[in-house]
Design a protein around this motif. Structure first.
Motif, PDB file in Angstrom:
ATOM      1  N   LEU A 145       0.849  -1.184   0.000  1.00  0.00           N
ATOM      2  CA  LEU A 145       0.000   0.000   0.000  1.00  0.00           C
ATOM      3  C   LEU A 145       0.887   1.237   0.000  1.00  0.00           C
ATOM      4  O   LEU A 145       1.982   1.221   0.570  1.00  0.00           O
ATOM      5  N   SER A 146       0.423   2.290  -0.646  1.00  0.00           N
ATOM      6  CA  SER A 146       1.168   3.549  -0.690  1.00  0.00           C
ATOM      7  C   SER A 146       0.355   4.635  -0.006  1.00  0.00           C
ATOM      8  O   SER A 146      -0.768   4.940  -0.431  1.00  0.00           O
ATOM      9  N   LEU A 147       0.908   5.212   1.061  1.00  0.00           N
ATOM     10  CA  LEU A 147       0.214   6.266   1.810  1.00  0.00           C
ATOM     11  C   LEU A 147       0.913   7.600   1.619  1.00  0.00           C
ATOM     12  O   LEU A 147       2.144   7.674   1.629  1.00  0.00           O
ATOM     13  N   TYR A 148       0.100   8.649   1.403  1.00  0.00           N
ATOM     14  CA  TYR A 148       0.660   9.996   1.525  1.00  0.00           C
ATOM     15  C   TYR A 148      -0.278  10.844   2.372  1.00  0.00           C
ATOM     16  O   TYR A 148      -1.497  10.646   2.375  1.00  0.00           O
ATOM     17  N   SER A 149       0.314  11.770   3.119  1.00  0.00           N
ATOM     18  CA  SER A 149      -0.443  12.676   3.974  1.00  0.00           C
ATOM     19  C   SER A 149       0.079  14.098   3.757  1.00  0.00           C
ATOM     20  O   SER A 149       1.291  14.332   3.803  1.00  0.00           O
ATOM     21  N   ILE A 150      -0.850  15.035   3.504  1.00  0.00           N
ATOM     22  CA  ILE A 150      -0.482  16.435   3.292  1.00  0.00           C
ATOM     23  C   ILE A 150      -0.649  17.201   4.599  1.00  0.00           C
ATOM     24  O   ILE A 150      -1.743  17.227   5.185  1.00  0.00           O
ATOM     25  N   ARG A 151       0.428  17.800   5.061  1.00  0.00           N
ATOM     26  CA  ARG A 151       0.362  18.593   6.285  1.00  0.00           C
ATOM     27  C   ARG A 151      -0.377  19.910   6.033  1.00  0.00           C
ATOM     28  O   ARG A 151      -0.438  20.384   4.894  1.00  0.00           O
ATOM     29  N   PRO A 152      -0.944  20.530   7.071  1.00  0.00           N
ATOM     30  CA  PRO A 152      -1.652  21.806   6.898  1.00  0.00           C
ATOM     31  C   PRO A 152      -0.754  22.844   6.242  1.00  0.00           C
ATOM     32  O   PRO A 152       0.414  22.992   6.604  1.00  0.00           O
ATOM     33  N   GLN A 153      -1.303  23.552   5.252  1.00  0.00           N
ATOM     34  CA  GLN A 153      -0.547  24.581   4.541  1.00  0.00           C
ATOM     35  C   GLN A 153      -1.515  25.528   3.857  1.00  0.00           C
ATOM     36  O   GLN A 153      -2.720  25.284   3.784  1.00  0.00           O
ATOM     37  N   SER A 154      -0.975  26.612   3.319  1.00  0.00           N
ATOM     38  CA  SER A 154      -1.812  27.640   2.703  1.00  0.00           C
ATOM     39  C   SER A 154      -2.311  27.192   1.332  1.00  0.00           C
ATOM     40  O   SER A 154      -1.801  26.236   0.739  1.00  0.00           O
ATOM     41  N   LEU A 155      -3.300  27.917   0.827  1.00  0.00           N
ATOM     42  CA  LEU A 155      -3.841  27.637  -0.502  1.00  0.00           C
ATOM     43  C   LEU A 155      -2.750  27.705  -1.558  1.00  0.00           C
ATOM     44  O   LEU A 155      -2.668  26.852  -2.446  1.00  0.00           O
ATOM     45  N   TRP A 156      -1.886  28.721  -1.472  1.00  0.00           N
ATOM     46  CA  TRP A 156      -0.852  28.899  -2.496  1.00  0.00           C
ATOM     47  C   TRP A 156       0.182  27.778  -2.428  1.00  0.00           C
ATOM     48  O   TRP A 156       0.691  27.326  -3.463  1.00  0.00           O
ATOM     49  N   GLU A 157       0.456  27.291  -1.229  1.00  0.00           N
ATOM     50  CA  GLU A 157       1.360  26.135  -1.111  1.00  0.00           C
ATOM     51  C   GLU A 157       0.725  24.889  -1.714  1.00  0.00           C
ATOM     52  O   GLU A 157       1.398  24.086  -2.375  1.00  0.00           O
ATOM     53  N   LEU A 158      -0.584  24.746  -1.518  1.00  0.00           N
ATOM     54  CA  LEU A 158      -1.282  23.602  -2.095  1.00  0.00           C
ATOM     55  C   LEU A 158      -1.285  23.671  -3.617  1.00  0.00           C
ATOM     56  O   LEU A 158      -1.109  22.656  -4.303  1.00  0.00           O
ATOM     57  N   LEU A 159      -1.498  24.865  -4.163  1.00  0.00           N
ATOM     58  CA  LEU A 159      -1.485  25.020  -5.618  1.00  0.00           C
ATOM     59  C   LEU A 159      -0.103  24.704  -6.198  1.00  0.00           C
ATOM     60  O   LEU A 159       0.011  24.098  -7.269  1.00  0.00           O
ATOM     61  N   ALA A 160       0.943  25.071  -5.469  1.00  0.00           N
ATOM     62  CA  ALA A 160       2.299  24.754  -5.916  1.00  0.00           C
ATOM     63  C   ALA A 160       2.577  23.254  -5.831  1.00  0.00           C
ATOM     64  O   ALA A 160       3.350  22.699  -6.622  1.00  0.00           O
ATOM     65  N   LEU A 161       1.924  22.600  -4.881  1.00  0.00           N
ATOM     66  CA  LEU A 161       2.109  21.167  -4.684  1.00  0.00           C
ATOM     67  C   LEU A 161       1.355  20.334  -5.714  1.00  0.00           C
ATOM     68  O   LEU A 161       1.743  19.197  -6.017  1.00  0.00           O
ATOM     69  N   ALA A 162       0.304  20.911  -6.281  1.00  0.00           N
ATOM     70  CA  ALA A 162      -0.600  20.161  -7.159  1.00  0.00           C
ATOM     71  C   ALA A 162       0.097  19.407  -8.298  1.00  0.00           C
ATOM     72  O   ALA A 162      -0.217  18.235  -8.541  1.00  0.00           O
ATOM     73  N   PRO A 163       1.058  20.016  -9.025  1.00  0.00           N
ATOM     74  CA  PRO A 163       1.709  19.266 -10.113  1.00  0.00           C
ATOM     75  C   PRO A 163       2.467  18.040  -9.620  1.00  0.00           C
ATOM     76  O   PRO A 163       2.508  17.014 -10.312  1.00  0.00           O
ATOM     77  N   LEU A 164       3.062  18.115  -8.439  1.00  0.00           N
ATOM     78  CA  LEU A 164       3.775  16.962  -7.884  1.00  0.00           C
ATOM     79  C   LEU A 164       2.801  15.850  -7.522  1.00  0.00           C
ATOM     80  O   LEU A 164       3.071  14.671  -7.759  1.00  0.00           O
TER      81      LEU A 164
END
Length: 309
Positions: free
Chosen positions: A219-238
């Protein structure tokens, strides 16, 4: 493994999906029958009727073909594994993530060609609190996005529907604490989104983890830590390409068993587009649980004993 010819197949299609692809389905069925496969078509009113149809006919079948979205196909996983019947997928949903994991393009012609060619592989099934799933089970932000992505939003926002749903979900989502045990090792996290993948794809082509395969035994797990909207948008391509290892505020791990508790309260878990459980949750893997038809030219899973027509 010796070759196992397909002579008799049961075709189960979501009635709503069938209405959108009647001509293509008829052409594909005619193609299979011309290749010597006798097709019984079954009109089902729901998952329980479909499962019962398989149980009643299992001794007379060589293959079950299921047409619909990931939720429709996922609802058949348990009975097909129990009956040890091979599965062929006709991608008739919006996301079609299982089809992607099997190397299918999403076109019905491709799916019928794969059935005729007869290449098959064994794949794993994810299990969360006793519920089988193919692709991914998740909680947090992804669940909120699903709730916001209504038919009305899709109708009025078109290609911008997901973005509209994401912004609405971000206004509602709250961070949560997770106590997590992966293969016996405990850890604590703060998260806004946590996903546990069995298959390679989810959410319409997002990659769970670039190392993940639907039959790799983990199984592959990922968890996103709390962050701002702009950080999430930057993370989206990854996140789209399964390259979360390059991000600082994402926890990524692989394991055969995962247990988790959420605080301050229990949370809903969605798998393959459906709400299936709540935390606390126990995730396991059923290894080589299902024999499935693949597109051998595009298959990227591990190669086990291939079964050919």
């Amino acid at each position: 493994m010796p070759k196992q010819p397909i002579e008799r197949a049961l075709l189960i299609v979501n009635p709503k999906a069938r209405q959108c692809a009647e001509a293509e389905l008829d052409a594909g069925i005619a193609r299979l029958e011309q290749a010597g496969i006798k097709i019984e078509q079954y009109q089902s009113a729901g998952p329980e009727e479909s499962r019962q149809a398989v149980l009643e006919r299992k001794a007379a079948l060589d293959l079950v073909i299921v047409g619909g979205g990931d939720g429709t196909i996922s609802s058949m996983a348990g009975v097909l594994s129990e009956c040890q019947l091979p599965l062929a997928v006709l991608p008739l949903g919006t996301a079609n993530d299982l089809a992607r994991s099997l190397g299918l393009t999403g076109e019905l012609d491709n799916a019928f060609a794969a059935i005729e060619a007869g290449h098959r592989q064994f794949i794993d099934l994810g299990v969360v609190n006793g519920h089988y799933y193919f692709n991914v089970a998740h909680l947090g932000l992804g669940v909120k996005v699903t709730e916001e992505l209504t038919d009305e939003v899709k109708k009025h926002w078109g290609v911008f529907s997901y973005l509209k749903a994401l912004f609405a979900a971000l206004a509602r989502v709250k961070q949560f604490k997770v106590e997590l045990k992966a293969d016996g090792q405990w850890m604590k996290l703060r998260s806004i989104q946590l996903a546990v993948g069995n298959g390679r794809y989810y959410g319409g082509g997002n990659v769970v983890d670039e190392q993940c395969r639907i039959n790799d035994g983990q199984l592959s797990l990922y968890s996103i830590r709390p962050q701002s909207l702009w950080e999430l948008l930057a993370l989206a391509p990854l996140l789209r390409d399964g390259k979360q290892r390059q991000a600082d505020r994402v926890t990524l791990l692989r394991a055969k068993t995962i247990e988790l508790i959420t605080r301050p309260k229990e949370m809903e878990i969605h798998a393959d587009g459906e709400c299936v459980a709540k935390t606390p949750a126990n995730f396991t893997l059923q290894r080589n649980a299902l024999d499935v038809v693949i597109d051998a030219d595009n298959w990227i899973g591990e190669t086990n004993d291939t079964v050919e027509k």
